[in-house]
Design an enzyme around this catalytic site. Structure first.
Site, PDB file in Angstrom:
ATOM      1  N   HIS A 203       0.794  -1.235   0.000  1.00 50.88           N
ATOM      2  CA  HIS A 203       0.000   0.000   0.000  1.00 50.88           C
ATOM      3  C   HIS A 203       0.825   1.284   0.000  1.00 50.88           C
ATOM      4  O   HIS A 203       0.275   2.374  -0.083  1.00 50.88           O
ATOM      5  CB  HIS A 203      -0.961   0.029   1.187  1.00 50.88           C
ATOM      6  CG  HIS A 203      -0.282   0.336   2.494  1.00 50.88           C
ATOM      7  ND1 HIS A 203       0.462  -0.586   3.162  1.00 50.88           N
ATOM      8  CD2 HIS A 203      -0.220   1.468   3.230  1.00 50.88           C
ATOM      9  CE1 HIS A 203       0.947  -0.046   4.273  1.00 50.88           C
ATOM     10  NE2 HIS A 203       0.559   1.207   4.336  1.00 50.88           N
TER      11      HIS A 203
HETATM   12  C1  UD1 Z   1      -2.322   5.571   5.789  1.00 46.42           C
HETATM   13  C2  UD1 Z   1      -1.031   6.049   6.477  1.00 46.42           C
HETATM   14  C3  UD1 Z   1       0.032   4.957   6.401  1.00 46.42           C
HETATM   15  C4  UD1 Z   1      -0.503   3.637   6.921  1.00 46.42           C
HETATM   16  C5  UD1 Z   1      -1.764   3.285   6.159  1.00 46.42           C
HETATM   17  C6  UD1 Z   1      -2.367   1.977   6.585  1.00 46.42           C
HETATM   18  C7  UD1 Z   1      -0.476   8.452   6.339  1.00 46.42           C
HETATM   19  C8  UD1 Z   1       0.378   9.447   5.675  1.00 46.42           C
HETATM   20  N1  UD1 Z   1      -0.465   7.213   5.802  1.00 46.42           N
HETATM   21  O1  UD1 Z   1      -2.041   5.393   4.414  1.00 46.42           O
HETATM   22  O2  UD1 Z   1       1.136   5.335   7.181  1.00 46.42           O
HETATM   23  O3  UD1 Z   1       0.470   2.639   6.756  1.00 46.42           O
HETATM   24  O4  UD1 Z   1      -2.711   4.346   6.371  1.00 46.42           O
HETATM   25  O5  UD1 Z   1      -3.517   1.704   5.859  1.00 46.42           O
HETATM   26  O6  UD1 Z   1      -1.121   8.771   7.315  1.00 46.42           O
HETATM   27  N2  UD1 Z   1      -9.324   4.726   1.609  1.00 46.42           N
HETATM   28  C9  UD1 Z   1     -10.543   4.084   1.643  1.00 46.42           C
HETATM   29  N3  UD1 Z   1     -11.095   3.810   2.842  1.00 46.42           N
HETATM   30  C10 UD1 Z   1     -10.507   4.144   4.021  1.00 46.42           C
HETATM   31  C11 UD1 Z   1      -9.263   4.808   3.982  1.00 46.42           C
HETATM   32  C12 UD1 Z   1      -8.692   5.078   2.772  1.00 46.42           C
HETATM   33  O7  UD1 Z   1     -11.099   3.756   0.619  1.00 46.42           O
HETATM   34  O8  UD1 Z   1     -11.075   3.847   5.080  1.00 46.42           O
HETATM   35  C13 UD1 Z   1      -8.693   4.998   0.304  1.00 46.42           C
HETATM   36  C14 UD1 Z   1      -9.012   6.367  -0.239  1.00 46.42           C
HETATM   37  O9  UD1 Z   1      -9.094   6.265  -1.618  1.00 46.42           O
HETATM   38  C15 UD1 Z   1      -7.796   7.171   0.127  1.00 46.42           C
HETATM   39  C16 UD1 Z   1      -6.688   6.137   0.034  1.00 46.42           C
HETATM   40  O10 UD1 Z   1      -7.285   4.910   0.454  1.00 46.42           O
HETATM   41  O11 UD1 Z   1      -7.600   8.268  -0.701  1.00 46.42           O
HETATM   42  C17 UD1 Z   1      -5.503   6.440   0.891  1.00 46.42           C
HETATM   43  O12 UD1 Z   1      -5.897   6.645   2.252  1.00 46.42           O
HETATM   44  P1  UD1 Z   1      -5.002   7.571   3.223  1.00 46.42           P
HETATM   45  O13 UD1 Z   1      -5.593   7.610   4.576  1.00 46.42           O
HETATM   46  O14 UD1 Z   1      -4.687   8.846   2.561  1.00 46.42           O
HETATM   47  O15 UD1 Z   1      -3.625   6.832   3.276  1.00 46.42           O
HETATM   48  P2  UD1 Z   1      -3.235   5.298   3.337  1.00 46.42           P
HETATM   49  O16 UD1 Z   1      -2.627   4.937   2.050  1.00 46.42           O
HETATM   50  O17 UD1 Z   1      -4.341   4.443   3.870  1.00 46.42           O
END
Ligand code: UD1
Length: 367
Positions: A203
């Site tokens: 991820h």
């Molecule tokens: C975040 C953390 C990372 C951690 C990871 C675990 C930061 C900078 N990154 O990254 O350190 O290892 O979480 O998962 O804080 N999304 C969903 N549903 C959710 C959450 C996210 O669909 O409940 C999708 C969305 O499209 C979103 C993307 O995942 O834009 C990324 O989510 P985001 O919270 O920005 O970062 P992660 O990649 O999950």
């Protein structure tokens, strides 16, 4: 007594905050829980609260997904009134996600002491958003709890007074100890016997946000999947990228699963012949479980998993990955040992330090 305001926001925070909340309550300290809502999907959220026995949050900020700036700013804006209304003795943050830094920054600006659990880890790669969060959160923290002793060198180098730092062990491993007996066996999740498959998670933006890198990794995994069943639990970010880049075809030979609950994932890790990942937490959990781990990154902020554990860095070099898989399957993977203080009692150590520190703070105030 003023409460300790504890913050969790994203999936990897939940297994860290659960034992801390329990140990603080056992030590007679009052806690209040804030969930920032950085992760919000039921599969990334609700099942972790249930599996880990985390009480319902006292405050839910519902920030959701956005750019780093917007997400961090939203957490800050929504956290400040909570901080004001709770008037806590301290704010406790865990890990390195955007919510960690955002709440630490709000607290520090309002003169509320910050406690950071999982401090001092460094990948020395500022292109990683988490590295920026780690460095800044540690600078803002009054009490820093370390999972590995070497992390103290990183803090010293950054001028952080040593007396703020306490090496206590790993709260993520506390959760693992507490829940391993309840882990869902792979045979139940997959119908697969222990040792008959490799587990994959991916991820990190550096691996999944670039089409060529992601395609290269998935091609290598597809190739490995021809000789060994590969089980891929797909993070929402990664699923989005695979679809956007049109790479679904590369998943054809893999067993593709949605994000799993804590107990399912624990069972799949424990029963795997090897794990391929770019997650920080999984590098630690596989070391604690004694399962070989191949980390699909060029660096790790958790070097103890390399020097003492079962972890090896293979980067995105697919030839290196294939060779490492072959070595492990031939029985030549690192055996590893359990790092000091990864014993299931880290949260109790943290609670003892916080209790003594609060008493001392009160004494100084009264004097
Ligand atoms: C975040 C953390 C990372 C951690 C990871 C675990 C930061 C900078 N990154 O990254 O350190 O290892 O979480 O998962 O804080 N999304 C969903 N549903 C959710 C959450 C996210 O669909 O409940 C999708 C969305 O499209 C979103 C993307 O995942 O834009 C990324 O989510 P985001 O919270 O920005 O970062 P992660 O990649 O999950």
């Amino acid at each position: 007594m003023s409460p300790i305001l504890c913050v969790a926001g994203a999936r990897p925070n939940f297994m860290k905050i659960a034992p801390v909340l329990g140990a603080l309550a056992e030590a007679g300290l009052t806690c209040r829980l804030v969930h920032t809502g950085q992760h919000y999907d039921p599969a990334m959220n609700d099942c972790f609260f249930r599996d880990l026995g985390i009480p319902a949050p006292d405050h839910y900020l519902e920030v959701g997904s956005a750019s780093h700036a917007v997400q961090t700013a939203e957490v800050m804006k929504r956290f400040e009134p909570v901080l004001e209304s709770e008037a806590p003795a301290a704010v406790l943050v865990v890990g390195d996600v955007n919510s960690t830094l955002a709440c630490a920054l709000v607290a520090a600006k309002r003169g509320v002491p910050v406690i950071h659990v999982e401090a001092g880890l460094r990948s020395f790669d500022r292109a990683m958003p988490e590295e920026v969060n780690r460095v800044l959160t540690d600078q803002l923290s009054d009490l820093l709890f370390l999972t590995e002793a070497e992390a103290l060198d990183n803090l010293r180098r950054e001028g952080i007074p040593e007396e703020r730092a306490h090496f206590v062990g790993n709260v993520m491993i506390d959760s693992l100890h507490r829940n391993l007996a309840r882990a869902v066996p792979a045979v139940q999740t997959l119908g697969a016997a222990p040792g008959s498959y490799a587990l994959l998670t991916l991820h990190r933006p550096s691996n999944v946000d670039d089409a060529a890198t992601l395609a290269g990794l998935l091609e290598a995994v597809a190739d490995i999947g021809r000789g060994l069943r590969v089980v891929f639990s797909v993070h929402p970010r990664t699923r989005g990228r695979i679809e956007a880049f049109g790479l679904q075809g590369l998943l054809a030979g893999l067993t593709v699963l949605p994000p799993l609950g804590y107990l399912e994932m624990l069972g799949l890790m424990r029963d795997a012949s090897l794990v391929m990942t770019d997650s920080g937490g999984i590098q630690e959990e596989t070391t604690a479980l004694g399962v070989p781990c191949l980390t699909l990154r060029e660096n790790t902020e958790r070097p103890i998993t390399l020097t003492q554990g079962t972890n090896q860095l293979v980067g995105t070099d697919t030839a290196r990955l294939r060779r490492a898989v072959a070595e492990i399957l031939a029985g030549r993977g690192p055996a590893g040992r359990i790092p000091h203080y990864w014993d299931g009692c880290a949260a109790q150590r943290i609670a003892a330090v916080i209790r003594a520190w609060l008493a001392e703070t009160e004494r100084l105030k009264a004097a």
